[in-house]
Design a protein around this motif. Sequence first.
Motif, PDB file in Angstrom:
ATOM      1  N   ILE A 163      -0.623  -0.718  10.371  1.00  0.00           N
ATOM      2  CA  ILE A 163       0.347  -0.966  10.481  1.00  0.00           C
ATOM      3  C   ILE A 163       1.080  -1.169   9.783  1.00  0.00           C
ATOM      4  O   ILE A 163       2.544  -1.030  10.031  1.00  0.00           O
ATOM      5  N   VAL A 164       0.968  -1.386   9.118  1.00  0.00           N
ATOM      6  CA  VAL A 164       2.286  -1.306   7.532  1.00  0.00           C
ATOM      7  C   VAL A 164       2.924  -0.446   7.321  1.00  0.00           C
ATOM      8  O   VAL A 164       4.253   0.218   7.179  1.00  0.00           O
ATOM      9  N   VAL A 165       1.935   0.552   6.971  1.00  0.00           N
ATOM     10  CA  VAL A 165       2.727   1.344   6.672  1.00  0.00           C
ATOM     11  C   VAL A 165       3.467   2.335   8.260  1.00  0.00           C
ATOM     12  O   VAL A 165       5.261   2.981   8.030  1.00  0.00           O
ATOM     13  N   TYR A 166       2.927   1.841   9.670  1.00  0.00           N
ATOM     14  CA  TYR A 166       4.150   2.171  10.590  1.00  0.00           C
ATOM     15  C   TYR A 166       5.112   1.600  10.626  1.00  0.00           C
ATOM     16  O   TYR A 166       6.236   1.986  10.445  1.00  0.00           O
ATOM     17  N   ILE A 167       5.596   0.632  10.849  1.00  0.00           N
ATOM     18  CA  ILE A 167       6.336  -0.650  10.475  1.00  0.00           C
ATOM     19  C   ILE A 167       7.771   0.118   8.954  1.00  0.00           C
ATOM     20  O   ILE A 167       8.548  -0.133   9.070  1.00  0.00           O
ATOM     21  N   TRP A 168       7.066   0.361   8.038  1.00  0.00           N
ATOM     22  CA  TRP A 168       7.694   0.996   6.765  1.00  0.00           C
ATOM     23  C   TRP A 168       8.491   2.342   7.261  1.00  0.00           C
ATOM     24  O   TRP A 168       9.799   2.117   6.849  1.00  0.00           O
ATOM     25  N   ILE A 169       8.016   2.960   7.674  1.00  0.00           N
ATOM     26  CA  ILE A 169       8.319   4.304   8.209  1.00  0.00           C
ATOM     27  C   ILE A 169       9.556   4.305   9.652  1.00  0.00           C
ATOM     28  O   ILE A 169      10.594   4.462   9.400  1.00  0.00           O
ATOM     29  N   GLU A 170       9.120   2.672   9.668  1.00  0.00           N
ATOM     30  CA  GLU A 170      10.513   2.709  11.125  1.00  0.00           C
ATOM     31  C   GLU A 170      11.727   1.664  10.982  1.00  0.00           C
ATOM     32  O   GLU A 170      12.263   2.199  10.916  1.00  0.00           O
ATOM     33  N   VAL A 171      11.253   0.616   9.397  1.00  0.00           N
ATOM     34  CA  VAL A 171      12.557  -0.053   8.975  1.00  0.00           C
ATOM     35  C   VAL A 171      13.040   1.496   8.346  1.00  0.00           C
ATOM     36  O   VAL A 171      14.104   0.819   8.363  1.00  0.00           O
ATOM     37  N   SER A 172      12.665   2.197   7.732  1.00  0.00           N
ATOM     38  CA  SER A 172      13.193   2.942   6.697  1.00  0.00           C
ATOM     39  C   SER A 172      14.814   3.565   7.699  1.00  0.00           C
ATOM     40  O   SER A 172      15.029   4.023   6.699  1.00  0.00           O
ATOM     41  N   LYS A 173      14.072   3.896   8.745  1.00  0.00           N
ATOM     42  CA  LYS A 173      15.086   5.015   9.304  1.00  0.00           C
ATOM     43  C   LYS A 173      16.249   4.345   9.774  1.00  0.00           C
ATOM     44  O   LYS A 173      17.654   5.115   9.837  1.00  0.00           O
ATOM     45  N   GLU A 186      -2.663 -10.019   9.352  1.00  0.00           N
ATOM     46  CA  GLU A 186      -3.151  -9.468  10.488  1.00  0.00           C
ATOM     47  C   GLU A 186      -4.012 -11.047  10.442  1.00  0.00           C
ATOM     48  O   GLU A 186      -4.007 -11.550  11.722  1.00  0.00           O
ATOM     49  N   THR A 187      -4.522 -12.266   9.632  1.00  0.00           N
ATOM     50  CA  THR A 187      -4.633 -13.979   9.561  1.00  0.00           C
ATOM     51  C   THR A 187      -4.294 -14.205   8.269  1.00  0.00           C
ATOM     52  O   THR A 187      -3.697 -13.586   7.542  1.00  0.00           O
ATOM     53  N   GLY A 188      -4.581 -15.370   7.764  1.00  0.00           N
ATOM     54  CA  GLY A 188      -4.044 -16.039   6.716  1.00  0.00           C
ATOM     55  C   GLY A 188      -4.936 -15.701   5.383  1.00  0.00           C
ATOM     56  O   GLY A 188      -5.086 -15.940   4.224  1.00  0.00           O
ATOM     57  N   LYS A 189      -5.960 -14.755   6.250  1.00  0.00           N
ATOM     58  CA  LYS A 189      -7.069 -13.540   4.981  1.00  0.00           C
ATOM     59  C   LYS A 189      -7.229 -12.543   4.714  1.00  0.00           C
ATOM     60  O   LYS A 189      -6.984 -11.962   3.367  1.00  0.00           O
ATOM     61  N   ASN A 190      -6.222 -11.483   5.859  1.00  0.00           N
ATOM     62  CA  ASN A 190      -5.866 -10.731   5.433  1.00  0.00           C
ATOM     63  C   ASN A 190      -5.075 -10.302   5.177  1.00  0.00           C
ATOM     64  O   ASN A 190      -3.623 -10.167   6.068  1.00  0.00           O
ATOM     65  N   VAL A 191      -4.243  -9.559   4.218  1.00  0.00           N
ATOM     66  CA  VAL A 191      -2.660  -8.847   3.992  1.00  0.00           C
ATOM     67  C   VAL A 191      -3.022  -7.617   2.998  1.00  0.00           C
ATOM     68  O   VAL A 191      -3.335  -6.682   2.840  1.00  0.00           O
ATOM     69  N   ALA A 192      -2.319  -6.369   4.038  1.00  0.00           N
ATOM     70  CA  ALA A 192      -1.873  -5.662   3.899  1.00  0.00           C
ATOM     71  C   ALA A 192      -0.333  -5.502   3.480  1.00  0.00           C
ATOM     72  O   ALA A 192       0.598  -5.905   4.040  1.00  0.00           O
ATOM     73  N   THR A 193      -0.577  -4.636   1.948  1.00  0.00           N
ATOM     74  CA  THR A 193       0.970  -4.583   1.150  1.00  0.00           C
ATOM     75  C   THR A 193       1.496  -2.850   1.692  1.00  0.00           C
ATOM     76  O   THR A 193       0.314  -2.347   0.732  1.00  0.00           O
ATOM     77  N   PHE A 194       2.230  -2.520   1.499  1.00  0.00           N
ATOM     78  CA  PHE A 194       2.592  -1.173   1.511  1.00  0.00           C
ATOM     79  C   PHE A 194       4.200  -1.430   0.611  1.00  0.00           C
ATOM     80  O   PHE A 194       5.573  -2.321   1.013  1.00  0.00           O
ATOM     81  N   LEU A 195       4.270  -0.806  -0.457  1.00  0.00           N
ATOM     82  CA  LEU A 195       5.690   0.054  -1.178  1.00  0.00           C
ATOM     83  C   LEU A 195       6.063   0.708  -1.229  1.00  0.00           C
ATOM     84  O   LEU A 195       7.027   1.440  -2.128  1.00  0.00           O
ATOM     85  N   GLY A 196       5.849   1.736  -0.126  1.00  0.00           N
ATOM     86  CA  GLY A 196       5.810   3.029  -0.079  1.00  0.00           C
ATOM     87  C   GLY A 196       5.382   3.887  -0.673  1.00  0.00           C
ATOM     88  O   GLY A 196       6.178   5.378  -0.936  1.00  0.00           O
ATOM     89  N   GLU A 197       4.008   4.058  -1.670  1.00  0.00           N
ATOM     90  CA  GLU A 197       4.150   5.011  -2.615  1.00  0.00           C
ATOM     91  C   GLU A 197       3.223   5.898  -1.294  1.00  0.00           C
ATOM     92  O   GLU A 197       1.925   5.306  -0.431  1.00  0.00           O
ATOM     93  N   PHE A 198       3.016   7.061  -1.354  1.00  0.00           N
ATOM     94  CA  PHE A 198       2.143   8.325  -0.443  1.00  0.00           C
ATOM     95  C   PHE A 198       1.702   9.143  -2.037  1.00  0.00           C
ATOM     96  O   PHE A 198       2.501   9.711  -2.728  1.00  0.00           O
ATOM     97  N   LEU A 199       0.125   9.736  -1.827  1.00  0.00           N
ATOM     98  CA  LEU A 199      -0.630  10.256  -2.684  1.00  0.00           C
ATOM     99  C   LEU A 199      -0.927  11.689  -2.294  1.00  0.00           C
ATOM    100  O   LEU A 199      -1.105  11.487  -0.728  1.00  0.00           O
TER     101      LEU A 199
END
Length: 149
Positions: free
Chosen positions: A111-121, A136-149
Amino acid sequence: MSVSTTKPIQPVVYLTRIESFSTAHRMNSPLLDQQTNSETFGKCNAIHGHNYKVELTVKGTVDPITGFLVDIAVLKQIIDETIIQPIDHNFIDTDVPYFWDNNLVSTAENIVVYIWIEVSKRLPTNVELHTIKLYETGKNVATFLGEFL
Ligand code: NI
């Protein structure tokens, strides 16, 4: 008279907008059979929901006249178009084509990657997307900085 070509030094600022949304989802891969889905995702294989929080950080220089890095109303509009309208109070797995088109499980990571792609446009060209954090909850956090390998 000579004209200086040296650009004035401008401060680089990071601006964060925080929003929240709710959505139903199901951890289920169309690439796996039902038994494997059940074993892999456990009770998250059933339809359930979360109240997500998203922190969207942009980077840029401050406009010397307005004092803005980006007009927060513009940022709010982008978040509304990319997150709130398509996802909030919906069933993300079927209501957001990105997930079923790409056979993606609606994990916080995806979901965080999807948001990045859409916001970037949609971001103004003078602004750079720096970080998106999805709680996702107070305990689970996904972070994306636009990095791709
Ligand atoms: Ni879940």
